[in-house]
Design an enzyme around this catalytic site. Sequence first.
Site, short mmCIF file in Angstrom:
data_model
loop_
_atom_site.label_atom_id
_atom_site.label_comp_id
_atom_site.label_asym_id
_atom_site.label_seq_id
_atom_site.Cartn_x
_atom_site.Cartn_y
_atom_site.Cartn_z
N ARG A 3 0.88 -1.18 0.00
CA ARG A 3 0.00 0.00 0.00
C ARG A 3 0.91 1.22 0.00
O ARG A 3 1.69 1.42 0.93
CB ARG A 3 -0.91 0.01 1.24
N HIS A 8 -7.63 0.89 -6.16
CA HIS A 8 -7.83 0.07 -4.95
C HIS A 8 -8.57 -1.22 -5.36
O HIS A 8 -9.72 -1.42 -5.02
CB HIS A 8 -8.62 0.86 -3.91
N GLN A 47 -10.35 -3.78 -2.81
CA GLN A 47 -11.64 -3.31 -2.30
C GLN A 47 -12.74 -3.60 -3.30
O GLN A 47 -13.82 -4.10 -2.94
CB GLN A 47 -11.55 -1.80 -2.02
N ASP A 76 -17.06 7.66 -1.19
CA ASP A 76 -15.78 7.51 -0.48
C ASP A 76 -15.47 8.85 0.15
O ASP A 76 -16.08 9.88 -0.17
CB ASP A 76 -14.70 7.09 -1.50
N ARG A 93 -13.52 -8.28 2.35
CA ARG A 93 -12.09 -8.04 2.09
C ARG A 93 -11.28 -9.28 2.49
O ARG A 93 -10.35 -9.68 1.80
CB ARG A 93 -11.59 -6.82 2.88
N1 NVA Z 1 -9.73 7.08 -1.26
C1 NVA Z 1 -9.33 6.64 0.05
C2 NVA Z 1 -9.62 5.17 0.22
C3 NVA Z 1 -9.31 4.63 1.59
C4 NVA Z 1 -9.54 3.15 1.70
C5 NVA Z 1 -7.85 6.93 0.25
O1 NVA Z 1 -7.07 6.70 -0.69
O2 NVA Z 1 -7.47 7.39 1.32
N1 CP Z 2 -11.13 0.22 2.82
C1 CP Z 2 -9.86 0.16 3.22
O1 CP Z 2 -8.93 -0.15 2.46
O2 CP Z 2 -9.67 0.41 4.56
P1 CP Z 2 -8.28 0.62 5.32
O3 CP Z 2 -7.70 1.92 4.84
O4 CP Z 2 -8.66 0.65 6.77
O5 CP Z 2 -7.38 -0.53 5.00
#
Ligand code: NVA
Ligand code: CP
Length: 308
Positions: free
Chosen positions: A102, A129, A132, A224, A292
Amino acid sequence: MKDFISLHDLTKEEIENLIKLSIELKTDLKKGIQHKILKDKTLGMIFSKSSTRTRVSFEVGMTQLGGYPLFLSANDIQLGRGETIYDTAKVLERYLDGIMIRTYSHDDVIELAKHADIPVINALTDLLHPCQVLADLQTVYEKKGTLENLKFTYIGDGNNMAHSIMYGCGKMGIDCAIASPQGYMPNQDVIDNAKEDFKKSGADLIITQDPVEAIKDADIVYTDTWVSMGQEAEKAERIKIFMPYQINKELFKNAKSDALFMHCLPAYRGYEVTEDVIDGANSVIFDEAENRLHAQKAIMATLMQEDR
Ligand code: NVA
Ligand code: CP
Protein backbone atom coordinates in the site's frame (compact mmCIF):
# COMPACT_ATOMS: atom_id res chain seq x y z
CA MET A 1 -1.87 -13.99 -13.51
CA LYS A 2 1.44 -13.27 -11.68
CA ASP A 3 0.32 -10.13 -9.84
CA PHE A 4 -2.90 -8.42 -8.73
CA ILE A 5 -2.40 -4.74 -9.54
CA SER A 6 -5.42 -3.55 -11.51
CA LEU A 7 -8.76 -5.10 -12.45
CA HIS A 8 -8.09 -3.72 -15.93
CA ASP A 9 -5.30 -6.34 -16.30
CA LEU A 10 -7.68 -9.23 -15.58
CA THR A 11 -10.25 -10.96 -17.77
CA LYS A 12 -13.91 -11.19 -16.81
CA GLU A 13 -13.38 -14.90 -16.24
CA GLU A 14 -10.43 -14.31 -13.89
CA ILE A 15 -12.51 -11.88 -11.82
CA GLU A 16 -15.43 -14.34 -11.75
CA ASN A 17 -13.09 -17.13 -10.62
CA LEU A 18 -11.74 -14.97 -7.78
CA ILE A 19 -15.29 -14.13 -6.63
CA LYS A 20 -16.27 -17.80 -6.82
CA LEU A 21 -13.24 -18.91 -4.81
CA SER A 22 -13.84 -16.14 -2.27
CA ILE A 23 -17.43 -17.32 -1.75
CA GLU A 24 -16.23 -20.94 -1.37
CA LEU A 25 -13.60 -19.95 1.21
CA LYS A 26 -16.17 -17.83 3.05
CA THR A 27 -18.74 -20.66 3.12
CA ASP A 28 -16.15 -23.18 4.35
CA LEU A 29 -14.82 -20.83 7.02
CA LYS A 30 -18.35 -20.42 8.39
CA LYS A 31 -18.67 -24.24 8.52
CA GLY A 32 -15.35 -24.48 10.36
CA ILE A 33 -13.53 -26.02 7.38
CA GLN A 34 -9.93 -24.78 7.16
CA HIS A 35 -7.76 -24.66 4.03
CA LYS A 36 -4.09 -24.45 5.00
CA ILE A 37 -3.14 -24.05 1.37
CA LEU A 38 -0.40 -21.49 1.98
CA LYS A 39 1.30 -23.46 4.76
CA ASP A 40 4.83 -22.20 5.41
CA LYS A 41 4.48 -19.34 2.91
CA THR A 42 5.29 -15.77 3.96
CA LEU A 43 3.59 -12.61 2.70
CA GLY A 44 5.49 -9.34 3.17
CA MET A 45 3.08 -6.44 3.74
CA ILE A 46 4.59 -3.03 2.93
CA PHE A 47 2.57 -0.08 4.24
CA SER A 48 3.45 3.55 3.44
CA LYS A 49 -0.08 4.63 4.46
CA SER A 50 -2.43 3.89 7.37
CA SER A 51 -4.87 0.99 7.35
CA THR A 52 -7.39 -0.83 9.52
CA ARG A 53 -9.24 -3.20 7.15
CA THR A 54 -6.44 -3.99 4.73
CA ARG A 55 -3.84 -4.78 7.34
CA VAL A 56 -6.12 -6.84 9.57
CA SER A 57 -7.82 -8.75 6.74
CA PHE A 58 -4.52 -9.64 5.02
CA GLU A 59 -2.90 -10.70 8.31
CA VAL A 60 -5.88 -12.78 9.40
CA GLY A 61 -6.40 -14.18 5.88
CA MET A 62 -2.79 -15.29 5.55
CA THR A 63 -2.92 -16.88 9.01
CA GLN A 64 -6.17 -18.72 8.16
CA LEU A 65 -4.48 -20.13 5.03
CA GLY A 66 -1.63 -21.49 7.17
CA GLY A 67 0.93 -18.88 6.14
CA TYR A 68 2.75 -16.06 7.89
CA PRO A 69 2.03 -12.35 7.35
CA LEU A 70 5.00 -10.05 7.91
CA PHE A 71 4.09 -6.39 8.54
CA LEU A 72 6.65 -4.00 7.07
CA SER A 73 6.06 -0.33 7.83
CA ALA A 74 7.72 1.69 5.05
CA ASN A 75 9.12 3.95 7.78
CA ASP A 76 10.97 1.05 9.34
CA ILE A 77 12.46 -0.56 6.22
CA GLN A 78 15.23 0.97 4.10
CA LEU A 79 12.76 1.76 1.28
CA GLY A 80 11.63 4.68 3.44
CA ARG A 81 15.23 5.95 3.56
CA GLY A 82 15.76 5.88 -0.18
CA GLU A 83 16.71 2.28 -1.02
CA THR A 84 15.56 1.65 -4.58
CA ILE A 85 12.47 -0.33 -5.49
CA TYR A 86 14.69 -2.53 -7.68
CA ASP A 87 17.00 -3.52 -4.79
CA THR A 88 14.02 -3.97 -2.46
CA ALA A 89 12.35 -6.30 -4.99
CA LYS A 90 15.51 -8.34 -5.59
CA VAL A 91 16.13 -8.78 -1.84
CA LEU A 92 12.56 -9.49 -0.76
CA GLU A 93 12.08 -12.16 -3.45
CA ARG A 94 14.88 -14.16 -1.77
CA TYR A 95 12.91 -14.35 1.51
CA LEU A 96 9.22 -14.06 0.73
CA ASP A 97 6.56 -15.87 -1.31
CA GLY A 98 4.50 -12.75 -2.03
CA ILE A 99 4.41 -9.00 -1.40
CA MET A 100 1.39 -6.86 -0.60
CA ILE A 101 1.99 -3.12 -0.91
CA ARG A 102 0.00 0.00 0.00
CA THR A 103 1.66 3.19 -1.14
CA TYR A 104 1.24 6.52 -2.92
CA SER A 105 2.67 6.11 -6.42
CA HIS A 106 1.04 3.48 -8.63
CA ASP A 107 4.20 3.37 -10.76
CA ASP A 108 6.16 2.16 -7.72
CA VAL A 109 3.87 -0.88 -7.48
CA ILE A 110 4.27 -1.59 -11.20
CA GLU A 111 8.05 -1.33 -10.82
CA LEU A 112 8.08 -3.60 -7.79
CA ALA A 113 6.07 -6.22 -9.67
CA LYS A 114 8.31 -5.93 -12.71
CA HIS A 115 11.47 -6.69 -10.74
CA ALA A 116 10.18 -9.13 -8.11
CA ASP A 117 9.94 -12.77 -9.20
CA ILE A 118 7.16 -13.29 -6.64
CA PRO A 119 3.51 -12.15 -6.80
CA VAL A 120 2.79 -8.51 -5.93
CA ILE A 121 -0.66 -7.44 -4.66
CA ASN A 122 -1.78 -3.81 -4.86
CA ALA A 123 -3.39 -2.94 -1.53
CA LEU A 124 -4.12 0.68 -2.60
CA THR A 125 -2.26 3.36 -4.46
CA ASP A 126 -3.28 6.94 -5.23
CA LEU A 127 -4.62 5.57 -8.53
CA LEU A 128 -6.37 2.28 -7.71
CA HIS A 129 -7.83 0.07 -4.95
CA PRO A 130 -8.57 -3.25 -6.69
CA CYS A 131 -8.79 -5.47 -3.56
CA GLN A 132 -11.64 -3.31 -2.30
CA VAL A 133 -13.57 -3.48 -5.56
CA LEU A 134 -13.15 -7.26 -5.82
CA ALA A 135 -14.71 -7.57 -2.34
CA ASP A 136 -17.41 -5.08 -3.37
CA LEU A 137 -18.33 -7.03 -6.51
CA GLN A 138 -18.68 -10.12 -4.34
CA THR A 139 -20.92 -8.17 -1.95
CA VAL A 140 -23.11 -6.96 -4.82
CA TYR A 141 -23.35 -10.52 -6.17
CA GLU A 142 -24.33 -11.88 -2.74
CA LYS A 143 -26.95 -9.18 -2.15
CA LYS A 144 -28.43 -8.98 -5.66
CA GLY A 145 -27.89 -12.61 -6.72
CA THR A 146 -26.38 -11.45 -10.02
CA LEU A 147 -23.96 -8.98 -11.56
CA GLU A 148 -26.18 -8.55 -14.61
CA ASN A 149 -28.55 -5.69 -15.47
CA LEU A 150 -27.32 -3.46 -12.67
CA LYS A 151 -26.53 0.25 -12.46
CA PHE A 152 -23.60 1.08 -10.19
CA THR A 153 -23.35 4.76 -9.23
CA TYR A 154 -20.34 6.39 -7.59
CA ILE A 155 -20.69 9.95 -6.33
CA GLY A 156 -17.75 11.96 -5.01
CA ASP A 157 -14.05 12.36 -5.62
CA GLY A 158 -12.73 10.93 -8.90
CA ASN A 159 -10.13 9.00 -6.92
CA ASN A 160 -8.66 5.49 -6.55
CA MET A 161 -12.09 4.08 -5.63
CA ALA A 162 -13.82 5.72 -8.61
CA HIS A 163 -11.09 4.35 -10.90
CA SER A 164 -11.24 0.76 -9.63
CA ILE A 165 -15.06 0.81 -9.68
CA MET A 166 -14.94 1.89 -13.34
CA TYR A 167 -12.53 -0.94 -14.16
CA GLY A 168 -14.59 -3.50 -12.21
CA CYS A 169 -17.88 -2.46 -13.82
CA GLY A 170 -16.35 -2.28 -17.29
CA LYS A 171 -14.96 -5.81 -17.06
CA MET A 172 -18.09 -7.33 -15.53
CA GLY A 173 -20.58 -5.54 -17.82
CA ILE A 174 -22.25 -3.43 -15.12
CA ASP A 175 -23.63 -0.01 -16.15
CA CYS A 176 -21.66 2.63 -14.27
CA ALA A 177 -22.32 6.30 -13.54
CA ILE A 178 -19.76 8.55 -11.88
CA ALA A 179 -20.58 12.05 -10.63
CA SER A 180 -17.75 14.31 -9.51
CA PRO A 181 -17.30 18.08 -9.34
CA GLN A 182 -15.31 19.90 -11.98
CA GLY A 183 -11.60 19.63 -11.26
CA TYR A 184 -12.09 16.36 -9.36
CA MET A 185 -13.14 14.13 -12.24
CA PRO A 186 -11.53 10.70 -12.65
CA ASN A 187 -8.16 10.42 -14.39
CA GLN A 188 -8.53 10.63 -18.20
CA ASP A 189 -6.19 7.67 -18.89
CA VAL A 190 -8.26 5.49 -16.59
CA ILE A 191 -11.47 6.64 -18.31
CA ASP A 192 -9.96 5.81 -21.72
CA ASN A 193 -8.81 2.36 -20.57
CA ALA A 194 -12.16 1.67 -18.92
CA LYS A 195 -14.01 2.69 -22.08
CA GLU A 196 -12.32 -0.20 -23.94
CA ASP A 197 -13.71 -2.61 -21.33
CA PHE A 198 -17.19 -1.05 -21.45
CA LYS A 199 -17.17 -1.33 -25.23
CA LYS A 200 -16.26 -5.01 -25.02
CA SER A 201 -18.78 -5.89 -22.31
CA GLY A 202 -21.56 -3.73 -23.79
CA ALA A 203 -22.26 -1.83 -20.56
CA ASP A 204 -22.69 1.96 -20.33
CA LEU A 205 -20.34 4.44 -18.69
CA ILE A 206 -21.67 7.88 -17.75
CA ILE A 207 -19.36 10.55 -16.36
CA THR A 208 -21.16 13.66 -15.20
CA GLN A 209 -21.01 16.55 -12.76
CA ASP A 210 -24.67 16.03 -11.85
CA PRO A 211 -25.23 13.70 -8.86
CA VAL A 212 -29.01 13.51 -9.48
CA GLU A 213 -28.46 12.30 -13.05
CA ALA A 214 -25.90 9.73 -11.87
CA ILE A 215 -27.99 8.27 -9.05
CA LYS A 216 -31.24 7.97 -11.01
CA ASP A 217 -32.55 4.36 -10.78
CA ALA A 218 -29.22 3.10 -9.38
CA ASP A 219 -28.99 -0.41 -7.90
CA ILE A 220 -25.80 0.46 -6.06
CA VAL A 221 -24.85 3.85 -4.62
CA TYR A 222 -21.20 4.20 -3.60
CA THR A 223 -19.18 7.00 -2.10
CA ASP A 224 -15.78 7.51 -0.48
CA THR A 225 -14.07 10.10 1.65
CA TRP A 226 -13.57 13.51 0.08
CA VAL A 227 -10.08 13.68 1.62
CA SER A 228 -7.94 10.70 0.69
CA MET A 229 -4.71 9.80 2.45
CA GLY A 230 -2.11 12.40 1.51
CA GLN A 231 -4.69 15.18 0.83
CA GLU A 232 -5.15 16.34 4.43
CA ALA A 233 -3.93 19.89 3.66
CA GLU A 234 -6.79 20.34 1.14
CA LYS A 235 -9.51 19.32 3.62
CA ALA A 236 -11.32 22.66 4.13
CA GLU A 237 -11.39 23.48 0.42
CA ARG A 238 -12.56 19.98 -0.53
CA ILE A 239 -15.43 20.00 1.98
CA LYS A 240 -16.78 23.20 0.42
CA ILE A 241 -16.53 21.85 -3.13
CA PHE A 242 -17.93 18.39 -2.40
CA MET A 243 -20.91 19.31 -0.15
CA PRO A 244 -23.41 19.21 -3.09
CA TYR A 245 -22.25 15.61 -3.67
CA GLN A 246 -23.17 14.38 -0.18
CA ILE A 247 -25.25 11.18 -0.19
CA ASN A 248 -28.20 12.10 2.02
CA LYS A 249 -31.74 10.78 2.24
CA GLU A 250 -33.04 13.22 -0.34
CA LEU A 251 -30.44 12.31 -2.97
CA PHE A 252 -30.66 8.58 -2.14
CA LYS A 253 -34.43 8.66 -2.88
CA ASN A 254 -33.59 8.97 -6.59
CA ALA A 255 -32.01 5.49 -6.57
CA LYS A 256 -34.11 2.32 -6.75
CA SER A 257 -35.93 1.61 -3.47
CA ASP A 258 -33.81 -1.52 -2.92
CA ALA A 259 -30.52 0.17 -3.85
CA LEU A 260 -27.48 -0.86 -1.81
CA PHE A 261 -25.49 1.85 -0.09
CA MET A 262 -21.77 1.05 -0.22
CA HIS A 263 -18.60 2.68 1.10
CA CYS A 264 -15.06 1.28 1.28
CA LEU A 265 -14.58 2.89 4.73
CA PRO A 266 -13.23 4.74 6.65
CA ALA A 267 -16.36 6.95 6.43
CA TYR A 268 -16.90 10.48 7.68
CA ARG A 269 -20.56 10.85 8.67
CA GLY A 270 -21.96 14.30 7.97
CA TYR A 271 -19.58 14.82 5.06
CA GLU A 272 -19.71 12.36 2.11
CA VAL A 273 -22.71 10.56 3.63
CA THR A 274 -25.31 11.27 6.29
CA GLU A 275 -25.93 8.96 9.24
CA ASP A 276 -29.46 8.05 8.12
CA VAL A 277 -28.06 6.59 4.87
CA ILE A 278 -24.86 4.89 6.05
CA ASP A 279 -26.54 3.42 9.13
CA GLY A 280 -29.84 2.81 7.33
CA ALA A 281 -31.48 -0.42 6.14
CA ASN A 282 -29.91 -0.31 2.63
CA SER A 283 -26.34 -0.04 3.86
CA VAL A 284 -24.02 -3.05 3.42
CA ILE A 285 -20.77 -1.43 4.58
CA PHE A 286 -19.79 -4.11 7.08
CA ASP A 287 -20.46 -6.94 4.61
CA GLU A 288 -18.05 -5.20 2.24
CA ALA A 289 -15.46 -4.94 4.99
CA GLU A 290 -15.89 -8.63 5.86
CA ASN A 291 -15.55 -9.64 2.22
CA ARG A 292 -12.09 -8.04 2.09
CA LEU A 293 -10.92 -11.04 4.14
CA HIS A 294 -12.41 -13.67 1.84
CA ALA A 295 -11.59 -11.91 -1.44
CA GLN A 296 -7.95 -11.40 -0.48
CA LYS A 297 -7.65 -15.05 0.60
CA ALA A 298 -8.85 -15.90 -2.92
CA ILE A 299 -6.24 -13.56 -4.43
CA MET A 300 -3.42 -15.00 -2.30
CA ALA A 301 -4.49 -18.59 -2.96
CA THR A 302 -4.66 -17.94 -6.72
CA LEU A 303 -1.27 -16.21 -6.89
CA MET A 304 0.73 -18.05 -4.24
CA GLN A 305 -0.53 -21.64 -4.17
CA GLU A 306 2.01 -23.81 -6.02
CA ASP A 307 -0.32 -26.26 -7.74
CA ARG A 308 -3.00 -23.81 -8.84
N1 NVA B 1 -9.73 7.08 -1.26
C1 NVA B 1 -9.33 6.64 0.05
C2 NVA B 1 -9.62 5.17 0.22
C3 NVA B 1 -9.31 4.63 1.59
C4 NVA B 1 -9.54 3.15 1.70
C5 NVA B 1 -7.85 6.93 0.25
O1 NVA B 1 -7.07 6.70 -0.69
O2 NVA B 1 -7.47 7.39 1.32
N1 CP C 1 -11.13 0.22 2.82
C1 CP C 1 -9.86 0.16 3.22
O1 CP C 1 -8.93 -0.15 2.46
O2 CP C 1 -9.67 0.41 4.56
P1 CP C 1 -8.28 0.62 5.32
O3 CP C 1 -7.70 1.92 4.84
O4 CP C 1 -8.66 0.65 6.77
O5 CP C 1 -7.38 -0.53 5.00
